[in-house]
Design a protein around this motif. Structure first.
Motif, PDB file in Angstrom:
ATOM      1  N   ARG A 128       3.771  12.672  -7.940  1.00  0.00           N
ATOM      2  CA  ARG A 128       3.002  13.692  -7.222  1.00  0.00           C
ATOM      3  C   ARG A 128       1.549  13.595  -7.652  1.00  0.00           C
ATOM      4  O   ARG A 128       1.240  13.234  -8.790  1.00  0.00           O
ATOM      5  N   LYS A 129       0.662  13.910  -6.751  1.00  0.00           N
ATOM      6  CA  LYS A 129      -0.755  13.930  -7.106  1.00  0.00           C
ATOM      7  C   LYS A 129      -1.033  15.281  -7.743  1.00  0.00           C
ATOM      8  O   LYS A 129      -0.736  16.319  -7.144  1.00  0.00           O
ATOM      9  N   PRO A 130      -1.571  15.281  -8.953  1.00  0.00           N
ATOM     10  CA  PRO A 130      -1.829  16.565  -9.610  1.00  0.00           C
ATOM     11  C   PRO A 130      -2.952  17.316  -8.898  1.00  0.00           C
ATOM     12  O   PRO A 130      -3.881  16.708  -8.359  1.00  0.00           O
ATOM     13  N   PRO A 131      -2.851  18.623  -8.890  1.00  0.00           N
ATOM     14  CA  PRO A 131      -3.951  19.410  -8.304  1.00  0.00           C
ATOM     15  C   PRO A 131      -5.233  19.206  -9.105  1.00  0.00           C
ATOM     16  O   PRO A 131      -5.191  18.870 -10.297  1.00  0.00           O
ATOM     17  N   ASP A 171       0.856  -1.179   0.000  1.00  0.00           N
ATOM     18  CA  ASP A 171       0.000   0.000   0.000  1.00  0.00           C
ATOM     19  C   ASP A 171       0.894   1.231   0.000  1.00  0.00           C
ATOM     20  O   ASP A 171       1.437   1.630   1.021  1.00  0.00           O
ATOM     21  N   PHE A 172       1.096   1.833  -1.168  1.00  0.00           N
ATOM     22  CA  PHE A 172       2.013   2.959  -1.296  1.00  0.00           C
ATOM     23  C   PHE A 172       1.554   4.183  -0.529  1.00  0.00           C
ATOM     24  O   PHE A 172       2.366   5.008  -0.134  1.00  0.00           O
ATOM     25  N   ASP A 173       0.272   4.328  -0.342  1.00  0.00           N
ATOM     26  CA  ASP A 173      -0.232   5.486   0.406  1.00  0.00           C
ATOM     27  C   ASP A 173       0.176   5.445   1.871  1.00  0.00           C
ATOM     28  O   ASP A 173       0.214   6.469   2.536  1.00  0.00           O
ATOM     29  N   SER A 174       0.482   4.260   2.355  1.00  0.00           N
ATOM     30  CA  SER A 174       0.846   4.138   3.765  1.00  0.00           C
ATOM     31  C   SER A 174       2.327   4.414   4.024  1.00  0.00           C
ATOM     32  O   SER A 174       2.749   4.454   5.171  1.00  0.00           O
TER      33      SER A 174
END
Length: 51
Positions: free
Chosen positions: A37-40, A14-17
């Motif tokens: 990166r998460k785009p805006p 789980d990469f978010d963790s």
């Protein structure tokens, strides 16, 4: 290797963790890997409208 053997050895990650420190260690060992990166939301909307 049988499929059942693979399933037992495979552990999804789980990469978010992962913390920032985890990413630093990963980058030290595997410099070719980078965290995306998460785009805006604005960029997502613009790209959606462009398509």
């Amino acid at each position: 290797m049988e499929e059942s053997e693979f399933e037992e050895e495979f552990i999804p990650l789980d990469f978010d963790s992962l913390s920032d420190n985890d990413w630093v260690e990963i980058h030290k060992n595997f410099p070719e890997l980078r965290k995306r990166r998460k785009p805006p939301l604005d960029e997502v909307i613009v790209e959606f409208l462009r398509r």
